[in-house]
Write an enzyme that holds these catalytic residues in place. Structure first.
Site: not given
Ligand code: PBG
Length: 331
Positions: A277, A251, A220, A199
């Site tokens: 997203s 991801k 993050r 991620k």
């Molecule tokens: C963290 C989480 C995130 C997303 C899914 N799980 C956000 C992040 O890491 O800031 C993002 C998913 C998306 O952008 O569609 N709980």
């Protein structure tokens, strides 16, 4: 007539729609799609999310409808995210049996009635007032090992609520092993773990942070991966598989197809990808301007992710796309 007419003619197989369909290497199936769903505490009507046109924060009632619609077209599963009314430093709402995500899970399991798989996001960021994925130490750093204790408690609560797959998205070291051990000790050895292994610290999560009303300041980067690191993405997936992950994930998806292909080549467990997203918002925005053919772009984006090696794809278009697939309208 040219003297050296080509003897090798790949175009032969592109001649007719039927032939193209017959030789297609990558097909989409509704069962390979997972719909991410946001459930907001304290609302009775769904609320639109400005940066994700077509996506809403659900009430518990509209969650049932969304699950019915997804199940009706054969979507494989849903991934639930909770948006609580109150947040605190340790993300108490995440481990409260009456917290929104745990309540939503019970509702979703009942509504799904085995027709699709109910899965939950296991991460603290929606529940903490500082917006980080873990708890902070005295100087404000995300404390890995104390966060693991919170993830364990959160995982147990989700399993109790009936979640079938826990989506560990917090990127803490040792999170898969810690949650697996706790689940097994508590008799939840049948609850599966989906590890968001690779991620990345991505700008493409922007609209999601609106969707969950994130309070995060800063970034993050001390726990999510640097977007430039390909080898490290594979390393994270290998570690998670060793720790007992049942499924690993990459991801975002679209900008990380090389990592996805690496993980798919190395993994002996299913590999999923999350079309996040920002990937959704880009296509929707361009389509709204008439700059891109929305349907073709949606299908191509998800096919590309499958082609690179994803066995399943989390996508906000899951229900709509599954409907198109059902009509034979998927290439
Ligand atoms: C963290 C989480 C995130 C997303 C899914 N799980 C956000 C992040 O890491 O800031 C993002 C998913 C998306 O952008 O569609 N709980």
């Amino acid at each position: 007539m040219v003297t050296s007419a080509p003897r090798v003619r790949p175009r032969r197989l592109r001649e007719t729609p039927a032939l193209r369909r017959l030789v297609s290497e990558t097909r989409l199936h509704a069962a390979d799609l997972v719909l991410p769903v946001f459930v907001r505490e304290g609302i009775t009507e769904p609320l639109p999310i400005a940066s994700m046109p077509g996506v809403v924060q659900h009430s518990l009632e509209s969650l049932r409808t969304a699950i019915d619609e997804a199940a009706a077209v054969g979507v494989g599963g849903v991934m639930l995210f909770g948006v609580p009314e109150r947040r605190d430093a340790r993300g108490s709402g995440a481990t409260d049996p009456d917290g929104i995500l745990n309540v939503a899970t019970r509702v979703a399991v009942e509504a799904a009635a085995g027709r699709l798989v109910v899965q939950t996001d296991l991460c603290l960021d929606e529940f903490t007032d500082h917006g980080h994925c873990g708890v902070l130490d005295d100087v404000g750093r995300v404390d890995n090992d104390r966060t693991l204790e919170r993830y364990v408690a959160m995982g147990l609560e989700q399993a109790r609520a009936g979640s079938e797959v826990l989506g560990l998205s917090g990127m803490m070291d040792g999170q898969v092993a810690a949650v697996r051990e706790a689940l097994d000790d508590a008799g939840f050895e049948r609850t599966a773990i989906l590890a968001y292994s690779a991620k990345y610290a991505s700008a493409f999560y922007g609209p999601f942070r609106d969707a969950v009303e994130s309070t995060l300041e800063g970034d993050r980067r001390t726990y999510q991966l640097d977007p430039g690191n390909r080898r490290e993405g594979l390393r994270e997936a290998v570690i998670d598989i060793e720790e007992g992950a049942d499924i690993v994930m990459v991801k975002p998806a679209g900008s990380y197809l090389d990592v996805l292909a690496d993980v798919a080549a190395a993994s002996d467990v299913p590999v999923w990808a999350y079309q996040v997203s920002g990937e959704y918002a880009m296509i929707e925005a361009a389509a709204a301007h008439g700059w891109i053919d929305r349907k073709r772009a949606v299908i191509e984006s998800v096919r590309g992710i499958r082609r690179a090696g994803a066995d399943a794809v989390l996508t906000y278009w899951a229900t709509e796309l599954a409907g198109w697939i059902r009509n034979g309208d998927d290439a």
